[in-house]
Design a protein around this motif. Structure first.
Motif, PDB file in Angstrom:
ATOM      1  N   SER A  24       0.730  -0.986  -0.170  1.00 51.72           N
ATOM      2  CA  SER A  24       0.133  -0.062  -0.027  1.00 51.72           C
ATOM      3  C   SER A  24       1.035   1.371  -0.084  1.00 51.72           C
ATOM      4  N   SER A  25       2.027   1.352   0.891  1.00 49.86           N
ATOM      5  CA  SER A  25       2.779   2.513   0.797  1.00 49.86           C
ATOM      6  C   SER A  25       3.397   2.570  -0.556  1.00 49.86           C
ATOM      7  N   THR A  26       3.919   1.665  -1.167  1.00 53.90           N
ATOM      8  CA  THR A  26       4.496   1.645  -2.643  1.00 53.90           C
ATOM      9  C   THR A  26       3.427   2.363  -3.290  1.00 53.90           C
ATOM     10  N   LEU A  27       2.344   1.793  -3.390  1.00 52.42           N
ATOM     11  CA  LEU A  27       1.331   2.229  -4.344  1.00 52.42           C
ATOM     12  C   LEU A  27       0.809   3.656  -3.902  1.00 52.42           C
ATOM     13  N   THR A  28       1.059   3.971  -3.002  1.00 58.23           N
ATOM     14  CA  THR A  28       0.523   5.387  -2.376  1.00 58.23           C
ATOM     15  C   THR A  28       1.758   6.396  -3.025  1.00 58.23           C
ATOM     16  N   ARG A  29       2.927   5.964  -2.753  1.00 55.32           N
ATOM     17  CA  ARG A  29       3.839   6.894  -3.645  1.00 55.32           C
ATOM     18  C   ARG A  29       3.865   7.054  -4.811  1.00 55.32           C
ATOM     19  N   ARG A  30       3.582   5.892  -5.698  1.00 51.26           N
ATOM     20  CA  ARG A  30       3.480   5.900  -7.155  1.00 51.26           C
ATOM     21  C   ARG A  30       2.108   6.568  -7.236  1.00 51.26           C
ATOM     22  N   GLN A  31       1.209   6.499  -6.483  1.00 49.15           N
ATOM     23  CA  GLN A  31      -0.185   7.148  -7.051  1.00 49.15           C
ATOM     24  C   GLN A  31      -0.104   8.733  -6.796  1.00 49.15           C
ATOM     25  N   SER A  32       0.690   9.106  -5.799  1.00 55.81           N
ATOM     26  CA  SER A  32       0.785  10.571  -5.522  1.00 55.81           C
ATOM     27  C   SER A  32       1.570  11.166  -6.516  1.00 55.81           C
ATOM     28  N   SER A  33       2.740  10.575  -7.187  1.00 51.48           N
ATOM     29  CA  SER A  33       3.712  10.815  -8.485  1.00 51.48           C
ATOM     30  C   SER A  33       2.447  10.857  -9.564  1.00 51.48           C
ATOM     31  N   HIS A  34       1.666  10.013  -9.640  1.00 53.71           N
ATOM     32  CA  HIS A  34       0.893  10.100 -10.700  1.00 53.71           C
ATOM     33  C   HIS A  34      -0.022  11.330 -10.661  1.00 53.71           C
ATOM     34  N   LYS A  38      -6.723  11.570  -6.908  1.00 52.24           N
ATOM     35  CA  LYS A  38      -6.982  11.867  -5.510  1.00 52.24           C
ATOM     36  C   LYS A  38      -8.129  11.823  -5.059  1.00 52.24           C
ATOM     37  N   SER A  39      -9.324  12.245  -6.012  1.00 58.17           N
ATOM     38  CA  SER A  39     -10.578  12.267  -5.440  1.00 58.17           C
ATOM     39  C   SER A  39     -10.913  10.583  -4.964  1.00 58.17           C
ATOM     40  N   GLN A  40     -10.731   9.709  -6.025  1.00 55.00           N
ATOM     41  CA  GLN A  40     -11.224   8.528  -5.548  1.00 55.00           C
ATOM     42  C   GLN A  40     -10.440   7.795  -4.558  1.00 55.00           C
ATOM     43  N   SER A  41      -9.108   8.064  -4.190  1.00 61.31           N
ATOM     44  CA  SER A  41      -8.523   7.720  -3.163  1.00 61.31           C
ATOM     45  C   SER A  41      -9.074   8.132  -1.886  1.00 61.31           C
ATOM     46  N   ASN A  42      -9.833   9.130  -1.716  1.00 62.59           N
ATOM     47  CA  ASN A  42     -10.169   9.475  -0.598  1.00 62.59           C
ATOM     48  C   ASN A  42     -11.540   8.597  -0.010  1.00 62.59           C
ATOM     49  N   SER A  43     -12.099   7.914  -0.862  1.00 60.72           N
ATOM     50  CA  SER A  43     -13.266   7.362  -0.592  1.00 60.72           C
ATOM     51  C   SER A  43     -13.081   6.072   0.249  1.00 60.72           C
ATOM     52  N   ILE A  44     -12.251   5.173  -0.292  1.00 61.52           N
ATOM     53  CA  ILE A  44     -11.842   3.851   0.368  1.00 61.52           C
ATOM     54  C   ILE A  44     -10.300   3.991   0.641  1.00 61.52           C
ATOM     55  N   PRO A  45      -9.955   3.372   1.670  1.00 60.28           N
ATOM     56  CA  PRO A  45      -8.525   3.148   1.718  1.00 60.28           C
ATOM     57  C   PRO A  45      -7.651   2.521   0.878  1.00 60.28           C
ATOM     58  N   VAL A  67     -12.924   0.005 -16.130  1.00 61.05           N
ATOM     59  CA  VAL A  67     -14.021   0.909 -15.468  1.00 61.05           C
ATOM     60  C   VAL A  67     -13.426   2.088 -14.659  1.00 61.05           C
ATOM     61  N   SER A  68     -12.203   1.797 -13.981  1.00 57.62           N
ATOM     62  CA  SER A  68     -11.467   2.908 -13.273  1.00 57.62           C
ATOM     63  C   SER A  68     -10.029   3.163 -13.554  1.00 57.62           C
ATOM     64  N   LYS A  69      -9.510   4.053 -13.538  1.00 56.17           N
ATOM     65  CA  LYS A  69      -8.117   4.533 -13.893  1.00 56.17           C
ATOM     66  C   LYS A  69      -7.373   4.089 -12.821  1.00 56.17           C
ATOM     67  N   LEU A  70      -8.242   4.307 -11.353  1.00 59.90           N
ATOM     68  CA  LEU A  70      -7.437   3.965 -10.272  1.00 59.90           C
ATOM     69  C   LEU A  70      -6.956   2.473 -10.071  1.00 59.90           C
ATOM     70  N   TRP A  71      -8.196   1.744 -10.312  1.00 60.26           N
ATOM     71  CA  TRP A  71      -8.276   0.249 -10.347  1.00 60.26           C
ATOM     72  C   TRP A  71      -7.191  -0.308 -11.552  1.00 60.26           C
ATOM     73  N   SER A  72      -7.293   0.304 -12.472  1.00 59.71           N
ATOM     74  CA  SER A  72      -6.214  -0.211 -13.685  1.00 59.71           C
ATOM     75  C   SER A  72      -4.872   0.224 -13.169  1.00 59.71           C
ATOM     76  N   PHE A  73      -4.760   1.307 -12.550  1.00 61.46           N
ATOM     77  CA  PHE A  73      -3.429   1.616 -12.121  1.00 61.46           C
ATOM     78  C   PHE A  73      -2.892   0.578 -11.032  1.00 61.46           C
ATOM     79  N   ILE A  74      -3.893   0.246 -10.008  1.00 64.42           N
ATOM     80  CA  ILE A  74      -3.377  -0.892  -9.018  1.00 64.42           C
ATOM     81  C   ILE A  74      -3.111  -2.012  -9.472  1.00 64.42           C
ATOM     82  N   THR A  75      -3.873  -2.617 -10.181  1.00 61.17           N
ATOM     83  CA  THR A  75      -3.696  -3.936 -10.915  1.00 61.17           C
ATOM     84  C   THR A  75      -2.858  -3.942 -11.971  1.00 61.17           C
TER      85      THR A  75
END
Length: 393
Positions: A24-34, A38-45, A67-75
């Motif tokens: 999760s920490s690694t993903l958070t760092r990558r996501q913040s650089s992305h 931000k709006s989607q990450s605030n809804s569910i940890p 369906v989701s850019k966030l889900w595509s990013f994570i997976t």
């Protein structure tokens, strides 16, 4: 539960939690650089989203990527792919029939011995439909064309064509293979050009083909062989003598080794992984012979022979050896298409046999004969031990 066992359990739970937090920490760092979600990450940890997605079936993960850019990013992150690979479905066997420029692919659980209805889907063969060889490597299917490799991920339903190696005119290309290096978790392709020019390409990395300089020697791979086992690509070849030899290419250290060919018959064998080691298997109507590379370092082979004792209504001369499961079962298939297509599994050590009949194969319209009299069984492949892969290139 005693005190020592409780400590072990707490340690395992802490380790699991730490792994999830690290991912999760690694993903958070990558996501913040992305900076896009931000709006989607605030809804569910993020760690909860990560855990939920990792538990979904493969089809759902593939669908949700769109369906989701966030889900595509994570997976598509290495952390998710590594975590999800530990929760993958049991291995399956793929039955692949070829008809002209199309492949008809059937999939069924490998360890079921009941009548099976199979999933099937049709795909067009890329690059004008020419295939020299195909193989399953850690969830990916590698098609070898005239001078290029095409990678197919059945889980993601995507094709990826590798660039042509350097200096590969039609008269120079000799052969190519795909392998998986388990220590670093990398897929690498190996190509032999002109017999002495060998090149390597690491998939997923922005690089071109690299010439291998360690331990190379002049050789020419023969067709229809090639198997990646524990990070080493093995294939049959001719050396300068010329002699029939086995070549081993270590994917981690990118080094070659030459292994003496153990059999007198240079053609009638199947190169497989048997009990985690390279093996050459020859099968007749009554006897199975297995040469196994017991000591890869010292290049020593062991030999075993098993007699087949089939039930009275089974005739092995009508069956063809196609592969071996990770459990050591030899896979035989019928040599003709009837009302049902039969796959027979023979365990030589237990002297036991089980079979799976695939109903629905011959009823498919693709099997209807055409005016060219095309015989599907002549271009038929069995790929055992196939697993899911979520890697994208």
């Amino acid at each position: 539960m005693d005190e020592q066992e409780e400590k072990k359990q707490r340690t395992r739970q802490s380790s699991s939690t730490l792994t999830t937090r690290q991912s999760s920490s690694t993903l958070t760092r990558r996501q913040s650089s992305h900076g896009n979600h931000k709006s989607q990450s605030n809804s569910i940890p993020l760690d909860i989203t990560f855990e939920i997605l990792s538990r979904l079936p493969a089809k759902s993960i593939v669908r949700y990527r769109s369906v989701s850019k966030l889900w595509s990013f994570i997976t598509t992150t290495p952390e998710f792919i590594k975590t999800r690979s530990k929760k993958t479905s049991p291995p399956c066997v793929l039955l692949i029939f070829r008809k002209h420029d199309k492949l008809i692919v059937f999939s069924s659980p490998q360890h079921k011995n009941t009548y099976s209805y199979v999933e099937d889907y049709h795909i067009e063969i890329p690059k004008n439909g020419f295939i020299r060889r195909l193989d399953s490597v850690h969830g990916l299917i590698c098609f070898e064309g005239s001078k290029q490799l095409v990678i197919w991920n059945p889980t993601m339903k995507r094709f990826f064509t590798l660039p042509e190696p350097q200096g590969t005119g039609d008269e120079y290309y000799v052969g190519g293979f795909l392998g998986y290096e388990p220590v670093e978790g990398k897929y690498k392709a190996l190509c032999i050009v002109r017999g002495w020019n060998t090149q390597v390409l690491t998939l997923g990395v922005q690089e071109s083909w690299r010439v291998v300089t360690k331990g190379g020697f002049v050789h020419w791979p023969t067709k229809d062989t090639g198997r990646c086992i524990n990070g080493v690509i093995y294939y049959k070849a001719f050396d300068m003598a010329p002699r029939h030899v086995i070549i081993g290419f270590d994917l981690r250290y990118e080094e070659f080794k030459l292994i003496e060919f153990p059999m007198r018959d240079y053609d009638c064998f199947l190169m497989v992984s048997y009990e985690g080691r390279l093996a050459l298997i020859s099968s007749t109507s009554s006897v199975v012979e297995i040469w196994s590379l017991e000591d890869a370092g010292n290049r020593k082979w062991s030999y075993g022979q098993f007699h087949l004792s089939l039930p009275p209504n089974k005739y092995l001369k009508w069956l063809d050896l196609k592969g071996v499961t990770d459990g050591g079962e030899l896979i035989y298939t019928g040599m003709s298409l009837n009302e049902s297509f039969c796959v027979v599994y023979f365990d030589p050590k237990k002297n036991s046999i089980r079979e799976t009949k695939f109903r629905g194969i011959t009823g498919n319209e693709i099997w209807q004969p055409d005016r060219l009299g095309f015989d599907l069984v002549n271009d038929f492949y069995v790929l055992p031990n196939h697993i899911e892969s979520f890697i994208s290139f």
